[in-house]
Scaffold this motif. Structure first.
Motif: not given
Length: 338
Positions: A9, A12, A18-20, A22, A52, A54, A58
């Motif tokens: 978190q 974020k 990117s999300k992956h 993170q 989370i 996603y 991801t």
């Protein structure tokens, strides 16, 4: 798992990753902080999605990258586990070679130097044994982020290698027919060997016989045998193919072509005993160059590809994801042995 989710978190709000990433960096930070240790189980895909928010793909992408870095392993559908806390490793690389010959040692050392310490390189040898190759590939399948493979030229090997995504595999040394999107840095044996034998024809013709040491069903390239047979036929040279070296074969006015270094050293040892002069009483041509051949007995003439360049191309593929499709040049190095 609350401390782990907090690490993810924390990332974020960083727009640049990117999300992956993170998830990847969050888990790496948790390892570095001592929150995660070897043998700890990571949250399941469903748990990560619920916590989370996603998409599953991801989460899967993040766990796959962690596997490729050598930090995580999936165990028998029971989940994902931490297997290493060496977070400084960027990627795990599998290097599959025939055997640890001197020129392949040079290849490994160059790959190691080019990639640096942030890449973990695990070396495997298949010794041109198809069953061993199949077992080896089954054991390491999906456990590495990149594969550098010197293949056995067999349809079964071709089928197995096609299961590795093209952006993770580069074929080196021996050519193997693969789909057009796969990378390779290989050498060609037949035509280039023939051309260099033609260059050496005046020297070879000084001798009464020209002997090639070649044994079928080994890792010796068939292209060299074909080149030798074509050359001796085209130039009306008394050529002979012998499977193994025996001391009685060492006669004056004979030139020898060795692919295996073991035959070369035996010839040189016996020639010294008999006080034969290399390059006068007997001639020697060897395959695959190294520093010993450069200096032994005033230098051994060799036909050899540029293994350093081949290794650099393989490292470039791994390090930068650069597609490589190149036949590496093979050179004739004329010295005093013919």
């Amino acid at each position: 798992m609350k401390p782990l989710f907090e690490k993810i978190q924390d990332l974020k709000n960083i727009v640049s990753i990117s999300k992956h990433e993170q998830i990847v960096f969050g888990i790496i930070n948790a390892i570095d902080a001592g929150i995660l240790k070897v043998d700890d189980k990571l949250p399941s895909i469903n748990e990560m999605v619920a916590e989370i928010g996603y998409a599953r793909k991801t989460i899967v992408k993040a766990y796959t990258e962690l596997k490729e870095r050598g930090l995580v392993e999936s165990k028998n559908l029971k989940g994902y586990y931490i297997i290493s806390v060496e977070t400084n490793v960027t990627l795990k690389v599998a290097l599959i070679l025939f055997a640890f010959h001197s020129f392949q040692e040079d290849f490994y050392n160059t790959v190691r130097k080019e990639l640096g310490k942030r890449f973990q390189i695990d070396v495997f040898f298949h010794h041109n044994n198809l069953e061993l190759f199949k077992t080896l590939m089954n054991n390491i399948s999906r456990k590495y982020g990149a594969y550098i493979v010197a293949p056995i030229q067999d349809p079964e090997v071709q089928t197995m290698l096609k299961t590795i995504p093209s952006d993770k595999l580069i074929v080196v040394d021996r050519q193997l027919k693969m789909p057009k999107d796969y990378s390779y840095a290989t050498q060609e044996f037949e035509q280039i060997t023939y051309e260099h034998l033609v260059d050496l024809a005046p020297s070879i013709k000084k001798y009464d016989r020209f002997i090639l040491f070649y044994k079928a069903n080994t890792d010796l390239p068939a292209g060299i045998l074909k080149a030798f047979q074509r050359f001796t036929n085209d130039f009306n040279i008394n050529g002979e193919v012998v499977t193994d070296y025996k001391s009685k074969i060492l006669k004056k006015k004979t030139a020898f072509f060795t692919i295996s270094d073991s035959n070369l050293w035996q010839i040189l040892k016996d020639a010294r005993k008999l006080e034969y002069r290399i390059g006068r009483d007997i001639g020697i041509l060897a395959h695959d160059d190294n520093i010993v051949k450069e200096i032994a007995f005033g230098g051994i003439t060799t036909i050899s590809t540029d293994f350093e360049l081949m290794a650099k191309r393989a490292a470039l593929f791994v390090k930068e994801g650069t597609a490589i499709q190149e036949v590496i040049p093979t050179y004739l190095r004329e010295r005093n042995s013919l």
